[in-house]
Design an enzyme around this catalytic site. Sequence first.
Site, PDB file in Angstrom:
ATOM      1  N   CYS A 302       0.599  -1.307   0.191  1.00 54.36           N
ATOM      2  CA  CYS A 302      -0.025  -0.065   0.345  1.00 54.36           C
ATOM      3  C   CYS A 302       1.018   1.379   0.194  1.00 54.36           C
ATOM      4  O   CYS A 302       2.064   1.419   0.926  1.00 54.36           O
ATOM      5  CB  CYS A 302      -1.126   0.502   1.516  1.00 54.36           C
ATOM      6  SG  CYS A 302      -1.742  -1.391   1.609  1.00 54.36           S
ATOM      7  N   ARG A 401     -11.395   0.388  -7.354  1.00 56.53           N
ATOM      8  CA  ARG A 401     -11.123   0.287  -5.839  1.00 56.53           C
ATOM      9  C   ARG A 401     -11.064   1.290  -5.329  1.00 56.53           C
ATOM     10  O   ARG A 401     -11.933   2.036  -4.286  1.00 56.53           O
ATOM     11  CB  ARG A 401     -10.965  -0.396  -5.951  1.00 56.53           C
ATOM     12  CG  ARG A 401     -10.372  -1.007  -3.943  1.00 56.53           C
ATOM     13  CD  ARG A 401      -9.484  -2.424  -3.655  1.00 56.53           C
ATOM     14  NE  ARG A 401      -9.343  -2.889  -2.634  1.00 56.53           N
ATOM     15  CZ  ARG A 401      -8.369  -2.803  -1.584  1.00 56.53           C
ATOM     16  NH1 ARG A 401      -8.306  -1.693  -1.792  1.00 56.53           N
ATOM     17  NH2 ARG A 401      -8.929  -3.290  -0.666  1.00 56.53           N
TER      18      ARG A 401
HETATM   19  P1  XMP Z   1      -1.300  -7.792   3.134  1.00 56.70           P
HETATM   20  O1  XMP Z   1      -0.033  -6.443   4.482  1.00 56.70           O
HETATM   21  O2  XMP Z   1      -1.460  -8.831   3.719  1.00 56.70           O
HETATM   22  O3  XMP Z   1      -2.224  -6.206   2.527  1.00 56.70           O
HETATM   23  O4  XMP Z   1      -0.111  -7.322   2.256  1.00 56.70           O
HETATM   24  C1  XMP Z   1      -2.694  -6.453   2.010  1.00 56.70           C
HETATM   25  C2  XMP Z   1      -4.343  -5.688   2.010  1.00 56.70           C
HETATM   26  O5  XMP Z   1      -3.916  -4.217   0.876  1.00 56.70           O
HETATM   27  C3  XMP Z   1      -5.290  -3.806   0.545  1.00 56.70           C
HETATM   28  N1  XMP Z   1      -4.383  -2.793  -0.319  1.00 56.70           N
HETATM   29  C4  XMP Z   1      -3.692  -2.219  -0.719  1.00 56.70           C
HETATM   30  N2  XMP Z   1      -3.869  -0.247  -0.011  1.00 56.70           N
HETATM   31  N3  XMP Z   1      -2.966  -0.044  -2.041  1.00 56.70           N
HETATM   32  C5  XMP Z   1      -3.269   0.288  -0.534  1.00 56.70           C
HETATM   33  O6  XMP Z   1      -3.654   1.405   0.284  1.00 56.70           O
HETATM   34  C6  XMP Z   1      -2.953  -1.343  -2.121  1.00 56.70           C
HETATM   35  O7  XMP Z   1      -2.550  -1.230  -3.693  1.00 56.70           O
HETATM   36  C7  XMP Z   1      -3.462  -2.153  -2.035  1.00 56.70           C
HETATM   37  N4  XMP Z   1      -3.705  -3.831  -2.543  1.00 56.70           N
HETATM   38  C8  XMP Z   1      -4.293  -4.088  -1.942  1.00 56.70           C
HETATM   39  C9  XMP Z   1      -6.104  -4.797   1.120  1.00 56.70           C
HETATM   40  O8  XMP Z   1      -7.394  -4.215   2.113  1.00 56.70           O
HETATM   41  C10 XMP Z   1      -5.669  -6.140   0.798  1.00 56.70           C
HETATM   42  O9  XMP Z   1      -6.441  -7.178   1.273  1.00 56.70           O
END
Ligand code: XMP
Length: 491
Positions: A302, A401
Amino acid sequence: MSKLNNAITGYTYDDFLLVPNESWIEAKDVETRSKVSTNHELNIPVISSAMDTVTEAELAIALAHVGGLGVIHRNMTLEQEVNEVRKVKMSGDLTIRDVVTTSPDHSLSSVREIMVEENVSGLPVIDDGKLIGIISKRDIKPLITSDSKKKVKDIMTSDVVTVEDSISPEEALNIAYENKIERLPVVRNDKLVGIITIKDILNHKNYPQASRDKNGNLLVAAATGPFDLERAMALDEAGADIIAIDCAHAHNMNVVNFIEKIKDNISADLLVGNIATPEAAEALISKGVDGIKVGIGPGTICTTRIITGVGVPQLTAVSSVADVANDYDVPVIADGGLRYSGDIAKAIGAGADIVMLGSLLAGTYESPGDVVVMNGRKYKQYRGMGSMGAMTGGFGGGADRYFQEIKGHMKHSKLVPEGVEGAVPYKGTVNEVVFQLVGGLKASMGYCGAKNINDMKEKAKFVKITSSGIKESHPHDLLITNESPNYPTLE
Ligand code: XMP
């Protein structure tokens, strides 16, 4: 200044440790069952992120087998997503519905050909739409050369033991053993609707922890956009048990106000996220959601907090939402930022019912994509759904999203990414990864004296630590020579 003076401190996983408590329970005896939505419980509190490098049918099946739940991503066409949901639902079905059959007047040699071609060892015999017998490889083997003129009706078993669709695996196994048969045709009104084989029953029994619906099929969740009613209804129709509204900011009031429209048109439970404040939790709960996903910007991929300056450190976000949601008995899903099993324990200790994992499950054998080798080490791709690649490389699910839209041959420079693209070390199978994560959680519950997840939510006590506390917590003052399966060191 008053804004700054009155600001609360936001904490995350590394800022706290759980305090060991008087305990009367050991890790091997704790219960990890937890509620993921109003109508569904899981044997382990783990679900996978709806991301295009994490969850499609293969990972959802593997995770459901070990007691968790996969949330199919939505960066694909509606038809493709429906198909992924169906694959998961069918994979746990004891009854094979696409059955190859034969008819009474077929020759034995043609039957043998079908058996070889279709790789099956028995065929139901159908006449005028009705099941009238069954023929197996064993029946035809001795006859095929000596008496090839014989037909199916001459040697088939006419006295067929059949079962109904609603049979349990145990009942089916008993009937098969009692009658010394390997396959049980499933009939409704004399018509064949499928077949159950001993092999499939035993396979079913291999996963005693599996997440299943009342028909014995695997549970699956699927993501939809905040305003995509058509997709939500199609996924519901395809059998998704849970629909997840997947959105970067679910406290957007247009999203909140659309929840009822989706909820009224589906029978599946509805998870909604993401949010990070108690006010947002109140807003979602007032619309009757079946579970809340928490996390604005904690994930490994993120960049929301950096690009927009917005977010709440995850332990504060989870605990402040849980303070509201636990009162209404609405499950809280801590989504993102979990790097070790200890973080899962801390999320639950802070009030979460379930954790959602992206990076920890990306890079498994079952996650989408190929293994690549770099500098002699295996990796798999992992990217944010708000990354440039996901927003432009899929079917709009990434951009949508983040309230952005891809139009025609739009230039990439017109998109504002909130995520990055990268690679994570290849980790082996979902089964192996989950074993370590749940093992760590159970050990934590043993230290905290918690016999089940609710107990952990109540009993967990935290100690706030400093940066020297974090340093002391990790291995230090040595060169690690052997990598541990639950503490990756080679990045
Ligand atoms: P982890 O830390 O498990 O996080 O790899 C997965 C979660 O991150 C969110 N997600 C995003 N958040 N930009 C964001 O700010 C992104 O591009 C993005 N893609 C996923 C999502 O909630 C996921 O489950």
